[in-house]
Design an enzyme around this catalytic site. Structure first.
Site, short mmCIF file in Angstrom:
data_model
loop_
_atom_site.label_atom_id
_atom_site.label_comp_id
_atom_site.label_asym_id
_atom_site.label_seq_id
_atom_site.Cartn_x
_atom_site.Cartn_y
_atom_site.Cartn_z
N THR A 188 -9.42 -0.26 3.70
CA THR A 188 -9.95 -0.12 5.06
C THR A 188 -8.84 -0.33 6.07
O THR A 188 -8.23 -1.41 6.09
CB THR A 188 -11.09 -1.13 5.31
OG1 THR A 188 -12.10 -0.98 4.31
CG2 THR A 188 -11.72 -0.91 6.68
N ASP A 189 -8.60 0.66 6.90
CA ASP A 189 -7.55 0.58 7.90
C ASP A 189 -8.02 1.16 9.23
O ASP A 189 -8.02 0.49 10.26
CB ASP A 189 -6.31 1.34 7.41
CG ASP A 189 -5.12 1.23 8.34
OD1 ASP A 189 -5.18 0.44 9.31
OD2 ASP A 189 -4.10 1.92 8.11
N ASP A 228 0.84 -1.19 0.00
CA ASP A 228 0.00 0.00 0.00
C ASP A 228 0.88 1.25 0.00
O ASP A 228 1.75 1.41 0.86
CB ASP A 228 -0.90 -0.03 1.25
CG ASP A 228 -1.96 1.05 1.23
OD1 ASP A 228 -2.33 1.50 0.13
OD2 ASP A 228 -2.42 1.44 2.32
N HIS A 229 0.67 2.12 -0.97
CA HIS A 229 1.40 3.39 -1.07
C HIS A 229 2.91 3.21 -1.11
O HIS A 229 3.65 3.81 -0.32
CB HIS A 229 1.02 4.32 0.09
CG HIS A 229 -0.34 4.92 -0.06
ND1 HIS A 229 -0.63 5.96 -0.91
CD2 HIS A 229 -1.51 4.58 0.53
CE1 HIS A 229 -1.91 6.26 -0.83
NE2 HIS A 229 -2.48 5.43 0.02
N SER A 269 -12.55 4.13 5.12
CA SER A 269 -13.05 3.71 6.42
C SER A 269 -14.35 4.44 6.74
O SER A 269 -14.49 5.64 6.45
CB SER A 269 -12.03 3.96 7.52
OG SER A 269 -10.94 3.05 7.40
#
Length: 307
Positions: free
Chosen positions: A254-255, A82-83, A213
């Protein structure tokens, strides 16, 4: 079963549903994601940011996913970076067993973003690894990536079409008005669904919603009741997530929701029994709450029973 991100998302794109891409920073979070997928018969994407990788170690992150994917061989799962902030970061993830990577060069001008993305795509595709890129800028903070509100801008659909055609990227994260973290909107939630639909029409590939989220009411209340303070935070409502999926979103990051759920239960145990120091007494209910949150998200996104 460990597969590329394209295996998971191409099916979702064809059948018009969303797949949760859940971040993890430890075993409890990762295990909760797999257990929820098993309960809901849902494909999953598990993802680690560069900050999470620094915390866990890239070998540990990949190793845990490999072991759990063998424990649940019927679940299609992609391990995603991610990223990723550089070509080197993406290559390191590929060599470590990641099956999907994001190169985030969205803070650069269009041509430089395209050039960096093409470099990663060329190498990743040889290894059978899928690639995500981003166009436009999200407000908020994601680990070491900070974006000032003044610099934030929404995706240009015409540029998105050119970008996908030239880069051959597998999926794209278009900025349509979300932000990272728990504080997404100053007023009422607003997302540019018309812009999203146009990007989908022009690109036809799986699209990604970052900053997705929701901070659902049960999670918010649990956090507040156990001593937390969310200071008027606002997430993306479930209805908005469903509308985004109708508009072409297939990967939903979602984090924050998992972090809030985890900490709310740790706080609850600490508050109820100040003599407790058995970590399992803290982490077991935290994991169970995350399973509940993730399972509900799978139902909302439409990925339940899609195996």
């Amino acid at each position: 079963m460990l597969v590329s991100g394209s295996v998971v998302l191409d099916k979702a794109n064809k059948e018009n549903y969303g797949v949760g891409a859940f971040n993890f920073v430890n075993y409890e979070m990762l295990s909760a994601i797999f257990e929820a997928a098993n309960l809901k018969n849902s494909p999953i994407i598990v993802q680690a940011s560069e900050g999470a990788i620094k915390y866990m170690g890239i070998d540990m992150a990949a190793g845990m996913v490999e072991i759990l994917s063998r424990r649940y061989p019927h679940i299609p799962v992609a391990l995603h970076l991610d990223h990723g902030t550089s070509f080197e970061s993406c290559i390191k993830a590929i060599r470590s067993g990641f099956t999907s990577v994001m190169i985030d060069a969205s803070h650069h001008p269009f041509e430089e973003n395209l050039r960096e993305t093409k470099k990663v795509v060329e190498v990743a595709h040889i290894a059978g690894v899928s690639v995500e890129a981003e166009l436009g800028r999200l407000m908020g903070i994601e680990d070491n990536i900070s974006v000032d509100e003044k610099e934030a801008c929404l995706v240009n659909p015409q540029e998105a079409e050119e970008f996908v055609k030239e880069s051959k990227v597998d999926f794209l994260a278009p900025a349509i008005g979300t932000s990272h973290g728990a504080f997404k909107f100053k007023g009422e939630p607003i997302l540019d669904f018309e812009r999203l639909i146009e990007v989908k029409r022009r690109t036809k590939i799986p699209l990604v919603l970052h900053g997705a989220s929701a901070i659902p009411q049960n999670v918010r209340e649990a956090f507040l009741q156990n001593g937390g303070d969310l200071k008027g935070s606002k997430g993306v409502p479930f209805d908005f997530l469903k509308e985004a999926i109708k508009g072409g979103i297939n990967k939903i990051n979602t984090d924050t929701d998992l972090r809030i759920a985890f900490i709310s239960e740790v706080r609850r145990v600490a508050n109820e029994d100040k003599t407790q120091f058995d970590l399992r007494k803290f982490f077991t209910p935290a994991k169970e709450f995350m399973i509940k949150v993730i399972s509900e998200r799978m139902d909302v996104l439409g990925s339940s029973n899609k195996i």
